[in-house]
Design a protein around this motif. Structure first.
Motif, PDB file in Angstrom:
ATOM      1  N   ALA A   1      -2.005  33.913   1.621  1.00 56.98           N
ATOM      2  CA  ALA A   1      -1.047  33.126   0.836  1.00 56.98           C
ATOM      3  C   ALA A   1       0.309  33.054   1.532  1.00 56.98           C
ATOM      4  O   ALA A   1       1.013  32.036   1.438  1.00 56.98           O
ATOM      5  CB  ALA A   1      -0.897  33.730  -0.554  1.00 56.98           C
ATOM      6  N   GLU A   2       0.656  34.111   2.264  1.00 56.29           N
ATOM      7  CA  GLU A   2       1.962  34.163   2.932  1.00 56.29           C
ATOM      8  C   GLU A   2       2.092  33.139   4.062  1.00 56.29           C
ATOM      9  O   GLU A   2       3.208  32.730   4.402  1.00 56.29           O
ATOM     10  CB  GLU A   2       2.201  35.566   3.499  1.00 56.29           C
ATOM     11  N   ILE A   3       0.971  32.741   4.646  1.00 55.12           N
ATOM     12  CA  ILE A   3       1.034  31.824   5.793  1.00 55.12           C
ATOM     13  C   ILE A   3       0.472  30.444   5.451  1.00 55.12           C
ATOM     14  O   ILE A   3       0.236  29.633   6.340  1.00 55.12           O
ATOM     15  CB  ILE A   3       0.269  32.407   7.007  1.00 55.12           C
ATOM     16  N   SER A   4       0.265  30.177   4.158  1.00 54.57           N
ATOM     17  CA  SER A   4      -0.343  28.919   3.725  1.00 54.57           C
ATOM     18  C   SER A   4       0.700  27.974   3.155  1.00 54.57           C
ATOM     19  O   SER A   4       1.841  28.365   2.857  1.00 54.57           O
ATOM     20  CB  SER A   4      -1.429  29.194   2.671  1.00 54.57           C
ATOM     21  N   THR A   5       0.294  26.728   2.967  1.00 62.44           N
ATOM     22  CA  THR A   5       1.156  25.753   2.302  1.00 62.44           C
ATOM     23  C   THR A   5       1.328  26.167   0.842  1.00 62.44           C
ATOM     24  O   THR A   5       0.504  26.923   0.304  1.00 62.44           O
ATOM     25  CB  THR A   5       0.534  24.353   2.351  1.00 62.44           C
ATOM     26  N   PRO A   6       2.367  25.688   0.169  1.00 60.35           N
ATOM     27  CA  PRO A   6       2.556  26.037  -1.248  1.00 60.35           C
ATOM     28  C   PRO A   6       1.326  25.722  -2.110  1.00 60.35           C
ATOM     29  O   PRO A   6       0.978  26.497  -2.997  1.00 60.35           O
ATOM     30  CB  PRO A   6       3.766  25.187  -1.656  1.00 60.35           C
ATOM     31  N   GLU A   7       0.683  24.599  -1.835  1.00 61.53           N
ATOM     32  CA  GLU A   7      -0.497  24.220  -2.614  1.00 61.53           C
ATOM     33  C   GLU A   7      -1.648  25.206  -2.389  1.00 61.53           C
ATOM     34  O   GLU A   7      -2.312  25.643  -3.334  1.00 61.53           O
ATOM     35  CB  GLU A   7      -0.946  22.809  -2.214  1.00 61.53           C
ATOM     36  N   GLN A   8      -1.891  25.565  -1.132  1.00 57.32           N
ATOM     37  CA  GLN A   8      -2.943  26.544  -0.835  1.00 57.32           C
ATOM     38  C   GLN A   8      -2.588  27.914  -1.401  1.00 57.32           C
ATOM     39  O   GLN A   8      -3.433  28.601  -1.994  1.00 57.32           O
ATOM     40  CB  GLN A   8      -3.134  26.646   0.681  1.00 57.32           C
ATOM     41  N   ALA A   9      -1.344  28.308  -1.220  1.00 61.91           N
ATOM     42  CA  ALA A   9      -0.906  29.620  -1.698  1.00 61.91           C
ATOM     43  C   ALA A   9      -1.100  29.756  -3.197  1.00 61.91           C
ATOM     44  O   ALA A   9      -1.471  30.833  -3.692  1.00 61.91           O
ATOM     45  CB  ALA A   9       0.556  29.851  -1.328  1.00 61.91           C
ATOM     46  N   ALA A  10      -0.854  28.666  -3.927  1.00 57.06           N
ATOM     47  CA  ALA A  10      -1.026  28.712  -5.385  1.00 57.06           C
ATOM     48  C   ALA A  10      -2.483  29.018  -5.753  1.00 57.06           C
ATOM     49  O   ALA A  10      -2.743  29.763  -6.705  1.00 57.06           O
ATOM     50  CB  ALA A  10      -0.595  27.381  -5.993  1.00 57.06           C
TER      51      ALA A  10
ATOM     52  N   VAL B   1     -16.211  24.237  -2.656  1.00 62.60           N
ATOM     53  CA  VAL B   1     -16.460  22.938  -2.021  1.00 62.60           C
ATOM     54  C   VAL B   1     -15.804  22.849  -0.642  1.00 62.60           C
ATOM     55  O   VAL B   1     -16.397  22.353   0.319  1.00 62.60           O
ATOM     56  CB  VAL B   1     -15.940  21.792  -2.925  1.00 62.60           C
ATOM     57  N   ASN B   2     -14.571  23.345  -0.535  1.00 63.66           N
ATOM     58  CA  ASN B   2     -13.784  23.115   0.679  1.00 63.66           C
ATOM     59  C   ASN B   2     -13.659  24.324   1.604  1.00 63.66           C
ATOM     60  O   ASN B   2     -13.452  24.156   2.797  1.00 63.66           O
ATOM     61  CB  ASN B   2     -12.377  22.652   0.280  1.00 63.66           C
ATOM     62  N   GLU B   3     -13.734  25.515   1.066  1.00 63.40           N
ATOM     63  CA  GLU B   3     -13.630  26.726   1.876  1.00 63.40           C
ATOM     64  C   GLU B   3     -14.730  27.697   1.448  1.00 63.40           C
ATOM     65  O   GLU B   3     -14.462  28.783   0.903  1.00 63.40           O
ATOM     66  CB  GLU B   3     -12.236  27.354   1.705  1.00 63.40           C
ATOM     67  N   PRO B   4     -15.999  27.329   1.668  1.00 63.38           N
ATOM     68  CA  PRO B   4     -17.115  28.125   1.145  1.00 63.38           C
ATOM     69  C   PRO B   4     -17.171  29.556   1.662  1.00 63.38           C
ATOM     70  O   PRO B   4     -17.670  30.441   0.965  1.00 63.38           O
ATOM     71  CB  PRO B   4     -18.357  27.321   1.572  1.00 63.38           C
TER      72      PRO B   4
END
Length: 471
Positions: free
Chosen positions: A272-281, A301-304
């Motif tokens: 979460a610390e190195i991700s975009t705000p949307e991914q981190a959420a 679906v997207n990160e199995p």
């Protein structure tokens, strides 16, 4: 007196840097040339499993090590499939460390290779060959670590052991299982470093370094449906294939309980610390355990791979039933690939599966034992893990993500015996997998730069963990 918190956070790194400065450094230009020589030689030896033999690779390494005066032993259940154990002794002040790599590789389809699979072709900064990233990169760097420690006569507080094992690709009875059961004293250690991790680079930019601290446990389960056989012109409600199909649909749709452990908790926190705000959420939602449905569905679906780390996973992979188009079969069978969380209660899981299937015509048949044992994750607070994190920072300048492997490695046998194991690996481009250049792919390759950086990283870890600290 006011203390700057940023300085406190730097203390472990500064302590590591000071220790690193005390260890004599190799002539890296010469080391890289020799590493490539050994790496190419090993790649050119066909150690396919099945189809080859590890003996020539072991004989080559034994000769190289013994010329340097390093103690070498070989142990074999089958003389064609030996395991090599090399040891450099320390003072005994601390317990040994183990460097482990497997000499066998998966078999190939020669028609799919641009360059012959056992040619070790160098082209445009890459080395091509079966085993380039699984696992002769680790074999070659492990060999070089031993040679370099010996040549520089580094004072050690720990013995350093190198295990080049056979049979990892599906025949562990020749390798790790045999060594653990019959020759445990030769490989017993406090820490082990083996395959299973790696540094991910995307678009030429390093993203993170994954260090495997635990892994899921493979479990074999079959669903067997039985019914009445008959003529296909007269459909029957008892049709075994129909009942099996519905059972498979129910199991595939079943979302087993989500459960995080120390490793996966740290993984999603750091991710979460190195991700975009949307991914981190999404990752924060997973960590909180509240209102996770949308986040879990997105991962599925997207990160199995991330989704699989949340739970015990079930994948129906083989379906058998029938022998003629006009005959209703009396039996049909499906094989499920279950990858269990390390602490999964399998009897309880299978009881839940029976309720999900809810069909007396379908029987669940479980294999008597797991192919690899389960165990607790290796701790993130050990001296070894802290040194790994520091070496990641100095070598790759990136964050370390503790990772639970969805696949299986031979580290599971060692963790079950109490050794803290950490899966490491070289830098790889995320684009290579989709291009067909990954482990077990139709082709395989590694960047020369990546191999050499990996050796430097390993040197930092092993030398600073094993070397005697100067006063």
């Amino acid at each position: 007196m006011k203390i700057d918190l940023r300085f406190l956070l730097l203390i472990p790194f500064l302590a590591f840097s000071a220790a690193s400065a005390q260890v004599k450094q190799p002539d890296w230009k010469a080391i890289e040339q020799e590493t490539m020589l050994h790496f190419q030689t090993l790649l050119r030896i066909n150690t396919s499993d099945p189809g080859g033999t590890e003996a020539p690779a072991v004989a080559y390494m034994k000769s190289v090590l013994e010329k340097e005066g390093i103690k070498v032993q070989t142990f074999a259940l089958d003389p064609n499939r030996p395991n090599l154990v090399a040891r450099i002794s320390g003072s005994g002040k601390k317990h040994p460390i183990l460097i482990m790599a497997h000499t066998d590789v998966v078999s190939i389809d020669s028609t799919k290779w641009t360059y012959p699979a056992f040619s070790a072709t160098r082209k445009d900064g890459y080395v091509y060959g079966r085993g380039a990233v699984d696992d002769k990169d680790n074999v070659a760097t492990g060999l070089m670590i031993m040679l370099t420690l010996k040549r520089l006569n580094i004072p050690l507080d720990r013995d350093v052991i190198f295990l080049a094992e056979s049979g990892e690709e599906g025949n562990v009875k020749f390798g790790i299982d045999y060594m653990v059961k019959e020759h445990w004293p030769e490989i017993e250690a406090e820490y082990c470093f083996a395959e299973g991790g790696g540094v991910t680079r995307t678009g030429g930019k390093i993203q993170y370094a994954a260090v495997a601290t635990t892994e899921k446990v493979p479990r074999g389960v079959k669903l067997v449906a039985k019914g009445i056989s008959g003529h296909g012109s007269v459909p029957l409600r008892s049709n075994a294939i129909v009942h099996l199909s519905q059972a498979v649909v129910n199991v595939a749709a079943w979302q087993t309980p989500m459960r995080l452990n120390e490793t996966t908790q740290a993984f999603f926190q750091r991710l979460a610390e190195i991700s975009t705000p949307e991914q981190a959420a999404r990752y924060q939602s997973i960590l909180s355990g509240k209102n996770t449905e949308a986040a879990q569905e997105y991962l599925a679906v997207n990160e199995p791979r991330y989704y699989s780390t949340l739970r015990t996973s079930i994948s129906p992979n083989i379906f058998k039933g029938g022998y003629r188009s006009n005959v209703i079969p009396s039996e049909a069978e499906a094989s499920l690939d279950i990858r269990a969380l390390p602490d999964e209660d399998m009897p309880k899981l299978l009881d839940a599966m029976r309720k999900i299937i809810n069909d007396p015509q379908v029987e669940i048949i479980s294999s008597s034992a797991a192919s690899r044992p389960g165990s607790k994750p290796s701790s993130l607070t050990t001296e070894a893990f802290k040194i790994i994190e520091a070496a990641v920072k100095t070598t790759y300048n990136t964050i370390t993500l503790p990772t639970m492997l969805t696949g299986a490695t031979d580290m599971s046998f060692l963790r079950a015996k109490g050794i803290a194991c950490y899966g490491i690996g070289p830098m790889m481009d995320s684009e290579d997998g989709p291009k067909g250049f990954g482990a077990h792919s139709d082709q395989e390759r590694i960047l020369e730069e990546s191999l050499h950086k990996f050796l430097r990283f390993q040197w930092e870890v092993v030398s600073n963990l094993a070397a005697t600290a100067k006063k």
